[in-house]
Design a protein around this motif. Structure first.
Motif, PDB file in Angstrom:
ATOM      1  N   VAL A  15       0.844  -1.201   0.000  1.00 34.60           N
ATOM      2  CA  VAL A  15       0.000   0.000   0.000  1.00 34.60           C
ATOM      3  C   VAL A  15       0.876   1.247   0.000  1.00 34.60           C
ATOM      4  N   VAL A  16       1.895   1.267   0.830  1.00 34.30           N
ATOM      5  CA  VAL A  16       2.761   2.448   0.917  1.00 34.30           C
ATOM      6  C   VAL A  16       3.483   2.694  -0.411  1.00 34.30           C
ATOM      7  N   VAL A  17       4.071   1.657  -0.981  1.00 36.06           N
ATOM      8  CA  VAL A  17       4.783   1.812  -2.251  1.00 36.06           C
ATOM      9  C   VAL A  17       3.816   2.232  -3.360  1.00 36.06           C
ATOM     10  N   SER A  18       2.658   1.618  -3.394  1.00 37.28           N
ATOM     11  CA  SER A  18       1.659   1.961  -4.400  1.00 37.28           C
ATOM     12  C   SER A  18       1.229   3.419  -4.270  1.00 37.28           C
ATOM     13  N   LEU A  19       1.008   3.873  -3.050  1.00 35.80           N
ATOM     14  CA  LEU A  19       0.606   5.270  -2.853  1.00 35.80           C
ATOM     15  C   LEU A  19       1.696   6.235  -3.310  1.00 35.80           C
ATOM     16  N   LEU A  20       2.954   5.874  -3.130  1.00 40.22           N
ATOM     17  CA  LEU A  20       4.046   6.722  -3.620  1.00 40.22           C
ATOM     18  C   LEU A  20       4.011   6.838  -5.145  1.00 40.22           C
ATOM     19  N   VAL A  21       3.777   5.727  -5.823  1.00 45.36           N
ATOM     20  CA  VAL A  21       3.707   5.734  -7.289  1.00 45.36           C
ATOM     21  C   VAL A  21       2.479   6.514  -7.759  1.00 45.36           C
ATOM     22  N   VAL A  22       1.341   6.295  -7.109  1.00 40.84           N
ATOM     23  CA  VAL A  22       0.120   7.023  -7.470  1.00 40.84           C
ATOM     24  C   VAL A  22       0.325   8.524  -7.271  1.00 40.84           C
ATOM     25  N   LEU A  47      -4.607  -1.259  -9.116  1.00 47.80           N
ATOM     26  CA  LEU A  47      -3.717  -2.418  -9.158  1.00 47.80           C
ATOM     27  C   LEU A  47      -2.873  -2.561  -7.905  1.00 47.80           C
ATOM     28  N   GLY A  48      -2.525  -1.471  -7.304  1.00 49.43           N
ATOM     29  CA  GLY A  48      -1.657  -1.519  -6.136  1.00 49.43           C
ATOM     30  C   GLY A  48      -2.413  -1.320  -4.841  1.00 49.43           C
ATOM     31  N   THR A  49      -2.823  -0.104  -4.604  1.00 49.60           N
ATOM     32  CA  THR A  49      -3.403   0.256  -3.309  1.00 49.60           C
ATOM     33  C   THR A  49      -4.636  -0.569  -2.974  1.00 49.60           C
ATOM     34  N   VAL A  50      -5.618  -0.577  -3.873  1.00 50.16           N
ATOM     35  CA  VAL A  50      -6.867  -1.301  -3.583  1.00 50.16           C
ATOM     36  C   VAL A  50      -6.611  -2.796  -3.476  1.00 50.16           C
ATOM     37  N   HIS A  51      -5.798  -3.315  -4.381  1.00 53.05           N
ATOM     38  CA  HIS A  51      -5.479  -4.749  -4.342  1.00 53.05           C
ATOM     39  C   HIS A  51      -4.878  -5.140  -2.991  1.00 53.05           C
ATOM     40  N   PHE A  52      -3.881  -4.384  -2.548  1.00 51.11           N
ATOM     41  CA  PHE A  52      -3.229  -4.720  -1.276  1.00 51.11           C
ATOM     42  C   PHE A  52      -4.146  -4.481  -0.082  1.00 51.11           C
ATOM     43  N   LEU A  53      -4.994  -3.459  -0.154  1.00 49.63           N
ATOM     44  CA  LEU A  53      -5.942  -3.245   0.940  1.00 49.63           C
ATOM     45  C   LEU A  53      -6.913  -4.415   1.069  1.00 49.63           C
ATOM     46  N   LEU A  54      -7.241  -5.030  -0.058  1.00 42.87           N
ATOM     47  CA  LEU A  54      -8.146  -6.177  -0.026  1.00 42.87           C
ATOM     48  C   LEU A  54      -7.462  -7.436   0.507  1.00 42.87           C
ATOM     49  N   LEU A  55      -6.151  -7.411   0.652  1.00 45.63           N
ATOM     50  CA  LEU A  55      -5.447  -8.538   1.270  1.00 45.63           C
ATOM     51  C   LEU A  55      -5.571  -8.524   2.791  1.00 45.63           C
ATOM     52  N   LEU A  56      -5.769  -7.351   3.364  1.00 43.38           N
ATOM     53  CA  LEU A  56      -5.726  -7.214   4.822  1.00 43.38           C
ATOM     54  C   LEU A  56      -6.779  -8.027   5.574  1.00 43.38           C
ATOM     55  N   LEU A  68     -12.994 -12.327  -1.383  1.00 43.13           N
ATOM     56  CA  LEU A  68     -11.970 -11.294  -1.544  1.00 43.13           C
ATOM     57  C   LEU A  68     -11.063 -11.599  -2.732  1.00 43.13           C
ATOM     58  N   SER A  69     -10.787 -12.861  -2.962  1.00 40.62           N
ATOM     59  CA  SER A  69      -9.958 -13.242  -4.097  1.00 40.62           C
ATOM     60  C   SER A  69     -10.646 -12.857  -5.414  1.00 40.62           C
ATOM     61  N   ILE A  70     -11.914 -13.127  -5.514  1.00 44.28           N
ATOM     62  CA  ILE A  70     -12.673 -12.752  -6.719  1.00 44.28           C
ATOM     63  C   ILE A  70     -12.706 -11.239  -6.868  1.00 44.28           C
ATOM     64  N   LEU A  71     -12.942 -10.530  -5.780  1.00 41.27           N
ATOM     65  CA  LEU A  71     -12.985  -9.070  -5.819  1.00 41.27           C
ATOM     66  C   LEU A  71     -11.623  -8.496  -6.233  1.00 41.27           C
ATOM     67  N   ARG A  72     -10.542  -9.044  -5.686  1.00 35.63           N
ATOM     68  CA  ARG A  72      -9.201  -8.588  -6.068  1.00 35.63           C
ATOM     69  C   ARG A  72      -8.958  -8.800  -7.559  1.00 35.63           C
ATOM     70  N   GLN A  73      -9.391  -9.945  -8.077  1.00 39.64           N
ATOM     71  CA  GLN A  73      -9.204 -10.213  -9.497  1.00 39.64           C
ATOM     72  C   GLN A  73     -10.006  -9.233 -10.351  1.00 39.64           C
ATOM     73  N   LEU A  74     -11.217  -8.914  -9.932  1.00 47.22           N
ATOM     74  CA  LEU A  74     -12.022  -7.930 -10.669  1.00 47.22           C
ATOM     75  C   LEU A  74     -11.375  -6.550 -10.628  1.00 47.22           C
ATOM     76  N   VAL A  75     -10.875  -6.156  -9.467  1.00 47.95           N
ATOM     77  CA  VAL A  75     -10.183  -4.872  -9.337  1.00 47.95           C
ATOM     78  C   VAL A  75      -8.948  -4.849 -10.225  1.00 47.95           C
ATOM     79  N   ASP A  76      -8.215  -5.943 -10.277  1.00 44.74           N
ATOM     80  CA  ASP A  76      -7.028  -6.020 -11.129  1.00 44.74           C
ATOM     81  C   ASP A  76      -7.390  -5.871 -12.606  1.00 44.74           C
TER      82      ASP A  76
END
Length: 90
Positions: A15-22, A47-56, A68-76
């Motif tokens: 999340v932190v790395v993704s937010l830096l890129v965003v 691809l980064g922030t939302v995906h990783f937040l959905l891992l938590l 959550l796996s299905i939701l992450r795939q849709l977000v991706d």
């Protein structure tokens, strides 16, 4: 070491790395007013922030993990489509 703790740590770093890129892509959008940079920032956020937040919240139940796996795939998929748009149309 607890696998859920490792997953949470990896997600937090992601999340932190993704937010830096965003943030950098958004600054590019503000500097140039480019729709492509705005779309790229949105795509990377998905691809980064939302995906990783959905891992938590994972690991509490098998049903939640599958959902959550299905939701992450849709977000991706949506994130990749937005990045594709940024690179080809905007």
């Amino acid at each position: 070491m607890d696998p859920l703790l490792v997953r949470a740590a990896v997600a937090a770093v992601g999340v932190v790395v993704s937010l830096l890129v965003v943030y950098q892509a958004y600054r590019g959008y503000l500097r140039n007013g480019s729709r492509a940079m705005r779309a790229l920032a949105v795509g990377i956020a998905l691809l980064g922030t939302v995906h990783f937040l959905l891992l938590l919240p994972g690991g509490t139940s098998p049903e939640l993990d599958i959902g959550l796996s299905i939701l992450r795939q849709l977000v991706d998929v949506v994130g990749l489509a937005v990045v594709f748009y940024a690179l080809t149309r905007a």
